[in-house]
Scaffold this motif. Sequence first.
Motif, PDB file in Angstrom:
ATOM      1  N   ASP A  36      39.777  48.086  32.424  1.00  0.00           N
ATOM      2  CA  ASP A  36      40.816  47.395  32.310  1.00  0.00           C
ATOM      3  C   ASP A  36      41.905  47.258  33.879  1.00  0.00           C
ATOM      4  O   ASP A  36      42.247  48.644  34.554  1.00  0.00           O
ATOM      5  CB  ASP A  36      41.904  47.801  31.737  1.00  0.00           C
ATOM      6  CG  ASP A  36      41.243  47.890  30.057  1.00  0.00           C
ATOM      7  OD1 ASP A  36      40.055  47.057  30.255  1.00  0.00           O
ATOM      8  OD2 ASP A  36      41.731  48.244  29.104  1.00  0.00           O
ATOM      9  N   GLY A  37      42.059  46.349  34.078  1.00  0.00           N
ATOM     10  CA  GLY A  37      43.498  46.139  35.712  1.00  0.00           C
ATOM     11  C   GLY A  37      42.662  45.499  36.720  1.00  0.00           C
ATOM     12  O   GLY A  37      42.978  45.679  37.292  1.00  0.00           O
ATOM     13  N   SER A  38      41.094  45.238  35.911  1.00  0.00           N
ATOM     14  CA  SER A  38      40.254  44.805  37.373  1.00  0.00           C
ATOM     15  C   SER A  38      40.882  44.211  38.173  1.00  0.00           C
ATOM     16  O   SER A  38      39.802  43.207  38.885  1.00  0.00           O
ATOM     17  CB  SER A  38      38.858  45.737  37.053  1.00  0.00           C
ATOM     18  OG  SER A  38      38.478  45.193  36.167  1.00  0.00           O
ATOM     19  N   GLY A  39      41.035  42.676  37.589  1.00  0.00           N
ATOM     20  CA  GLY A  39      41.095  41.211  37.468  1.00  0.00           C
ATOM     21  C   GLY A  39      39.931  40.292  36.613  1.00  0.00           C
ATOM     22  O   GLY A  39      39.816  39.407  37.512  1.00  0.00           O
ATOM     23  N   LYS A  40      39.080  41.212  36.097  1.00  0.00           N
ATOM     24  CA  LYS A  40      37.856  40.150  35.194  1.00  0.00           C
ATOM     25  C   LYS A  40      38.577  38.610  34.490  1.00  0.00           C
ATOM     26  O   LYS A  40      38.322  38.056  34.919  1.00  0.00           O
ATOM     27  CB  LYS A  40      37.679  41.242  33.820  1.00  0.00           C
ATOM     28  CG  LYS A  40      36.742  42.823  35.024  1.00  0.00           C
ATOM     29  CD  LYS A  40      36.310  43.443  33.223  1.00  0.00           C
ATOM     30  CE  LYS A  40      37.116  43.372  32.097  1.00  0.00           C
ATOM     31  NZ  LYS A  40      38.209  44.563  32.472  1.00  0.00           N
ATOM     32  N   THR A  41      40.064  38.864  33.479  1.00  0.00           N
ATOM     33  CA  THR A  41      39.828  37.875  32.999  1.00  0.00           C
ATOM     34  C   THR A  41      40.285  37.084  34.136  1.00  0.00           C
ATOM     35  O   THR A  41      40.105  35.427  34.224  1.00  0.00           O
ATOM     36  CB  THR A  41      41.494  38.038  31.983  1.00  0.00           C
ATOM     37  OG1 THR A  41      40.669  39.323  31.074  1.00  0.00           O
ATOM     38  CG2 THR A  41      41.696  36.666  31.347  1.00  0.00           C
ATOM     39  N   THR A  42      41.304  36.961  35.129  1.00  0.00           N
ATOM     40  CA  THR A  42      41.449  35.894  36.171  1.00  0.00           C
ATOM     41  C   THR A  42      40.216  35.525  36.539  1.00  0.00           C
ATOM     42  O   THR A  42      40.203  34.388  36.773  1.00  0.00           O
ATOM     43  CB  THR A  42      42.998  36.726  37.262  1.00  0.00           C
ATOM     44  OG1 THR A  42      43.757  37.117  36.064  1.00  0.00           O
ATOM     45  CG2 THR A  42      42.905  35.870  38.202  1.00  0.00           C
ATOM     46  N   ARG A  46      39.143  31.809  36.177  1.00  0.00           N
ATOM     47  CA  ARG A  46      39.264  30.895  38.363  1.00  0.00           C
ATOM     48  C   ARG A  46      37.100  30.333  38.434  1.00  0.00           C
ATOM     49  O   ARG A  46      37.547  29.472  38.322  1.00  0.00           O
ATOM     50  CB  ARG A  46      38.962  31.931  38.805  1.00  0.00           C
ATOM     51  CG  ARG A  46      40.556  32.198  39.128  1.00  0.00           C
ATOM     52  CD  ARG A  46      41.410  32.447  40.427  1.00  0.00           C
ATOM     53  NE  ARG A  46      42.881  32.405  40.621  1.00  0.00           N
ATOM     54  CZ  ARG A  46      43.474  32.474  42.107  1.00  0.00           C
ATOM     55  NH1 ARG A  46      42.172  32.247  42.879  1.00  0.00           N
ATOM     56  NH2 ARG A  46      44.636  32.470  42.018  1.00  0.00           N
ATOM     57  N   LEU A  47      36.188  31.149  37.803  1.00  0.00           N
ATOM     58  CA  LEU A  47      35.320  30.661  38.045  1.00  0.00           C
ATOM     59  C   LEU A  47      34.624  29.474  36.919  1.00  0.00           C
ATOM     60  O   LEU A  47      33.561  28.901  37.701  1.00  0.00           O
ATOM     61  CB  LEU A  47      34.325  32.337  37.745  1.00  0.00           C
ATOM     62  CG  LEU A  47      32.728  32.086  38.535  1.00  0.00           C
ATOM     63  CD1 LEU A  47      32.433  31.578  39.489  1.00  0.00           C
ATOM     64  CD2 LEU A  47      31.335  32.780  37.894  1.00  0.00           C
ATOM     65  N   ALA A  48      34.853  29.941  35.970  1.00  0.00           N
ATOM     66  CA  ALA A  48      34.409  28.919  35.289  1.00  0.00           C
ATOM     67  C   ALA A  48      35.190  27.564  35.091  1.00  0.00           C
ATOM     68  O   ALA A  48      34.498  26.347  34.987  1.00  0.00           O
ATOM     69  CB  ALA A  48      35.022  29.105  33.302  1.00  0.00           C
ATOM     70  N   ALA A  49      36.172  26.881  35.934  1.00  0.00           N
ATOM     71  CA  ALA A  49      37.223  26.141  35.982  1.00  0.00           C
ATOM     72  C   ALA A  49      36.780  25.733  37.612  1.00  0.00           C
ATOM     73  O   ALA A  49      36.084  24.413  37.639  1.00  0.00           O
ATOM     74  CB  ALA A  49      38.730  26.328  36.409  1.00  0.00           C
ATOM     75  N   GLU A 208      42.865  35.207  45.285  1.00  0.00           N
ATOM     76  CA  GLU A 208      41.699  33.925  46.213  1.00  0.00           C
ATOM     77  C   GLU A 208      41.216  34.976  47.069  1.00  0.00           C
ATOM     78  O   GLU A 208      39.927  34.111  47.113  1.00  0.00           O
ATOM     79  CB  GLU A 208      43.308  33.802  47.226  1.00  0.00           C
ATOM     80  CG  GLU A 208      44.170  32.799  46.317  1.00  0.00           C
ATOM     81  CD  GLU A 208      45.271  33.893  45.877  1.00  0.00           C
ATOM     82  OE1 GLU A 208      45.423  34.831  45.768  1.00  0.00           O
ATOM     83  OE2 GLU A 208      45.538  33.382  45.110  1.00  0.00           O
ATOM     84  N   GLU A 209      41.132  35.811  47.573  1.00  0.00           N
ATOM     85  CA  GLU A 209      39.846  36.305  48.379  1.00  0.00           C
ATOM     86  C   GLU A 209      39.085  37.491  47.884  1.00  0.00           C
ATOM     87  O   GLU A 209      37.376  36.814  47.491  1.00  0.00           O
ATOM     88  CB  GLU A 209      40.313  38.018  49.203  1.00  0.00           C
ATOM     89  CG  GLU A 209      41.075  38.063  50.369  1.00  0.00           C
ATOM     90  CD  GLU A 209      42.122  38.839  51.310  1.00  0.00           C
ATOM     91  OE1 GLU A 209      40.839  39.867  50.467  1.00  0.00           O
ATOM     92  OE2 GLU A 209      42.806  38.534  52.061  1.00  0.00           O
TER      93      GLU A 209
END
Length: 254
Positions: A36-42, A46-49, A208-209
């Motif tokens: 948790d907190g690693s940025g999976k959801t973000t 982004r990847l799906a979009a 972004e990176e």
Amino acid sequence: MCKVARSTGVPRPARPSRAAVSRRPRLRTIALVGIDGSGKTTQAQRLAATLTEAGRPARYHRNAGGRRWLGRAAQRLGRPDAQRLLGRDAMLVTESVLRWLAIALALLGCLLSGRVAVMDRYAVCQYASLRAHGGQRWERLVRAGYRLFPRPQVTFLLTVDPAEAYRRIEQRGTDHESLEYLAAADLAYHAVPEYPTFVPVRADRPPEEVAREIRGHLAGWLAAEGDPADRDSGCGEVRAVPGATALIPARALP
């Protein structure tokens, strides 16, 4: 006078067709895992979009185990968290069942729609949760139930220091995880048998990176599916273009 070549009597081995040599599984499922907190959801959103905009329709799936929702319910009932409400073992079993249902629905959606399933968490997240919460005795049973699910073609492990993950969780203010649990979960992800198949991505950088590196790892898959004539409506196979596999890290190969 026309000469006829004399047969040696030894049959030549059949040469595989070009299509047979170049065929490979089509990209169907991508999983993003990590503490948790690693940025999976973000990154999963982004990847799906990004995939959809590139002409490869994809859908984001948040395969949560219900811990956050149950935690809020527990607080309304005067308990600090879901584990204090249900007990550790009951909470782990409930989480395992809810995540199983979420993953099953996501995979069914892939089969019906032909979209790439971008998974925010997958089966291995439940194994890591069991280990981090001290529920190893349930792991064999849970693995038996999750064995139905195929391994994703690519699984990205977003890595971040537990202290940084803790800071991010506290900053968003929607839930809470102890630093001890995050450290235990980080160790669990590195200890599960599936770890060698993961593509590790450092997630302590700007989003972004991180997104750019994930796209780079998937470049070979997308190049292999770039010919519109090879696309179909299901989750089948496509022809790969020559040299495309060179862009795919060994850990990401099916």
